[in-house]
Design an enzyme around this catalytic site. Structure first.
Site, PDB file in Angstrom:
ATOM      1  N   HIS A 163      33.725  45.006  51.002  1.00 28.14           N
ATOM      2  CA  HIS A 163      34.850  45.710  50.390  1.00 28.14           C
ATOM      3  C   HIS A 163      34.540  46.084  48.940  1.00 28.14           C
ATOM      4  CE1 HIS A 163      39.258  45.507  48.802  1.00 28.14           C
ATOM      5  NE2 HIS A 163      38.855  46.753  48.980  1.00 28.14           N
ATOM      6  N   TYR A 179      37.702  40.474  38.236  1.00 28.35           N
ATOM      7  CA  TYR A 179      36.805  41.587  38.546  1.00 28.35           C
ATOM      8  C   TYR A 179      37.439  42.633  39.460  1.00 28.35           C
ATOM      9  CZ  TYR A 179      32.688  39.107  36.676  1.00 28.35           C
ATOM     10  OH  TYR A 179      31.771  38.486  35.864  1.00 28.35           O
TER      11      TYR A 179
END
Length: 715
Positions: free
Chosen positions: A451, A660
């Protein structure tokens, strides 16, 4: 050998010149831990006591010079009482000052990266010679602190206040030519000439050709700025840097204040000012969170590196589905050295993908970050195709077609028949179960999730999803490929939304509840941005796409109906029905206009209030603190559930995934560190105050147990 330790040696070279060499045994880099500092104390005392020594060269036995302090020691050190921490800091600084005060000339030979304490060691030398390939800097502000081994004292006296403020407040690494230009180093030479150049320089100082004591003197005195010059330098810098850093990152401004406060003192008194300010910053929650993030990041890198042992090398990749996402993946792969096939079912998709890759490359060339020749090389590494003709030698395929399980299953089964038996297939899905998609495959052991986050070139995270039948080889190879692409991979187990989206949608759920309670979404955005998010939830939904959010919400509601299903319609429903899809079609919560530079900017659109009217079920008075809690409690509790359910292995990985992946405020450290900062028991009590809002706000039994036992996630 004059002195021999585990981190430092001192040996005679020639004509009374000795080499003080840093080479920390058992480590790949040199760093200032307790051992190194203790040995530096002994080495300096040994040199000082030896009247036969005429000069000293400081060098490194590793590819880097010194990377700075040992950050792992900060956590315990920073818990010490203030007075003890100040005393310890001054004791360490006395070592550097004693080295600086040696009655012989000293030269630092900087062969590689010298950061933080590594550069501060060099600043204590009389002269600095630097390899052309090396870099130096003081990056401490990125950890919420500032240089604590004399950097705020020596650097301004060496290169001037303005330059020093720029170096310290920005915290960036500086190339050799820039260091030479401002006077941070005295010479730049080819790496293979470094030791000879350092020797030649120290000999000229010994002979009296260079006056090393005169060179040393400015570092011992007050800054050479009068009162007006000081006011202009410091007040202007404080205003500018405060605007850049923002109120949640105090370290850059505190560094300037410290330089200013110490400007009229000599070295020793100035070091006391530095120590007091350093300790003040070390105790802030921002420093604790940012240091925690750094350590989490190191843990992540270590875990990702462990997969290298079994990973296959991906020499040729492919992406299915061009477009903007496919083009971004192709750009990232090719620009980091892995050639990639980019397949689509029509020319338009191919053109879109190539245009995206070309746009990103041109941007790098325009900014001077890439040569035109390198751009051509990267573009040659992206091969567009409408067929599977060249898929026979592909090592890994990233599937990036539309977010629809049936379409993905058809495409994955199709490509499986066109590749080698050991080719890894990876689906770039954001919410769909990997184990579900694997049912369409003959070799599910070769299948994982991969992903990427949008935009691919900017977002550092890649979630590698392990399905029920995914092999360790498939997981390891995908992790290694993600690293090779310059990304930070986190391995997660399969569930709807995986880690990041599973946690993000409860946050959006809190937002939906607020809007339905009559709270202005613009106010919510402002409060959450002030809290530290890069953008508020309404703006974020517009950027993600209302249609994407609508689909994701439905997937999550199906996966976790007990807490994520809402029978009432919400803001995302009415916007979706009104075809207000966000940035992509110019209207969502906000309207979007194109500015002179061709960038989209959001503007208020009063007409959206009519669209939202049917889903505003009440007018509830809420405080700013309520808004934060309505938003943050569901996100934090879902992160706790992901950890408890084994979706993510460690608290460090969970927090880094959020920083992140969705821009969780770094100075708050991540969802679990945020709970720790409040206190687990206090957080549970806080969540209980909002229990009437639904199951998203109900702490787990295990979290209640942690609260009862006084436990925390990070100790």
């Amino acid at each position: 050998m004059i002195y021999e330790g585990k981190a430092i040696t001192v040996k005679a070279l020639e004509s009374g010149i000795v080499e003080l060499n840093f080479d920390l045994k058992g480590e790949s880099v040199n760093k200032f831990n307790r051992l190194t500092l203790n040995e530096l104390r002994q080495a300096v005392d040994t040199i000082k006591a030896d009247a036969s020594i005429k000069g000293v060269i400081v060098s490194s036995g590793k590819d880097v010079f010194i990377v700075g302090a040992d950050i792992t020691e900060f956590v315990d050190n920073f818990k010490l009482p203030d007075a003890e921490l100040v005393a310890g800091n001054l004791e360490a600084n006395k070592i550097f000052s004693d080295f600086e005060d040696l009655n012989v000339p000293t030269v630092a030979a900087i062969n590689g990266i010298a950061l933080g304490g590594g550069l501060e060691m060099c600043l204590a030398a009389d002269y600095r010679v630097m390899a052309a390939s090396a870099k130096i800097g003081l990056p401490e502000v990125k950890l919420g602190i500032y240089p604590g081994f004399g950097g705020t004292v020596r650097l301004p006296r060496l290169i001037g206040a303005d330059n020093a403020i720029e170096w310290i407040a920005a915290g960036k690494e500086n190339r050799a030519e820039d260091a030479l230009k401002v006077g941070a180093v005295d010479a730049v030479v080819a790496p293979d000439k470094l030791k000879d150049a350092a020797l030649a320089l120290v000999k000229r100082a010994i002979s009296g050709e260079f006056d090393y004591k005169a060179k040393r003197q400015p570092k011992l005195e007050k800054l050479k700025l009068n009162a007006i010059e000081q006011m202009m330098a410091f007040e202007t810098a404080k205003g500018f840097v405060a605007g850049q850093a923002g109120p949640n990152y105090p370290a850059p401004v505190e560094a300037i204040k410290t330089i200013q406060k110490a400007a009229n003192f000599g070295r020793d008194k100035a070091l006391e000012v530095e120590a007091a300010g350093f300790v003040k910053l070390a105790k802030t929650s921002a420093a604790q969170s940012l240091i925690g993030l750094f350590l989490n990041d190191q843990e992540l890198k270590k875990k990702a590196k462990a997969y290298d042992e079994i990973a296959k090398d991906v020499k040729q990749a492919a992406v299915l589905g061009a477009g903007i996402m496919g083009g971004g993946i192709a750009y990232q792969s090719a620009s980091k050295g892995t050639p990639i096939l980019m397949k689509d079912i029509n020319e338009h998709g191919i053109e879109q993908g190539l245009a995206e890759a070309a746009k990103l490359l041109v941007g790098r060339v325009d900014k001077g970050r890439m040569t035109a020749a390198k751009m051509a090389e990267v573009l040659n590494g992206i091969r567009p195709t409408l067929s599977y003709g060249d898929f026979g030698n592909v090592d890994l395929v990233v599937e990036a077609v539309v977010e629809n399980p049936k379409v993905k299953q058809i495409v994955l089964a199709e490509v499986e028949g066109q590749v080698k038996e050991d080719t890894i297939l990876a689906s770039n899905t954001s919410t769909i179960s990997i184990s579900l998609l694997a049912k369409a495959l003959k070799r599910p052991e070769n299948f994982v999730g991969m992903h990427f986050f949008n935009p691919v070139h900017m977002m550092p995270l890649v979630e590698v999803i392990r399905g029920e039948k995914s092999s360790e080889l498939a997981v390891a190879t995908t992790v290694a490929y993600a690293k090779k692409m310059g990304k930070n991979p986190i391995v997660v187990n399969d569930c709807p939304g995986f880690l990041v989206n599973r946690v993000l949608f409860p946050y959006f759920g809190g937002f939906a509840k607020l809007v339905s309670a009559g709270v202005d979404f613009v106010r919510i955005d402002k409060i959450m941005e002030k809290f530290g998010w890069p953008m508020g939830p309404a703006y974020l939904m517009d950027v993600v796409g209302i249609d994407t959010g609508h689909h994701g919400r439905d997937v999550m509601a199906e996966g976790f109906p007990d807490r994520m299903k809402d029978d009432r319609r919400s803001a995302v429903d009415v916007l979706y029905e009104a075809k207000r899809l966000g940035q992509k079609n110019g209207k969502g919560f906000y309207a979007y206009e194109t500015d002179k530079k061709g960038k989209q900017k959001k503007v208020a659109d009063p007409s959206v209030l009519e669209v939202l009217k049917p889903i505003v079920y009440e007018q509830r008075e809420v405080t700013d603190e309520d808004i934060i809690n309505w938003m943050m409690i569901p996100l934090c509790l879902e992160t706790v559930r992901c950890l408890e359910d084994g979706i993510v292995e460690t608290a460090a990985e969970a927090d880094m995934g959020l920083v992140y992946g969705i821009g969780f405020p770094p100075f708050r450290g991540g969802a679990l560190r945020y709970i720790d900062s409040i206190g687990v028991a206090e957080f549970v009590a806080l969540a209980d105050q909002y229990a009437d809002l639904g199951a998203l706000y109900h702490p787990t039994a295990k979290l209640r147990e942690m609260a009862k036992n006084g436990q925390s996630f990070f100790g």
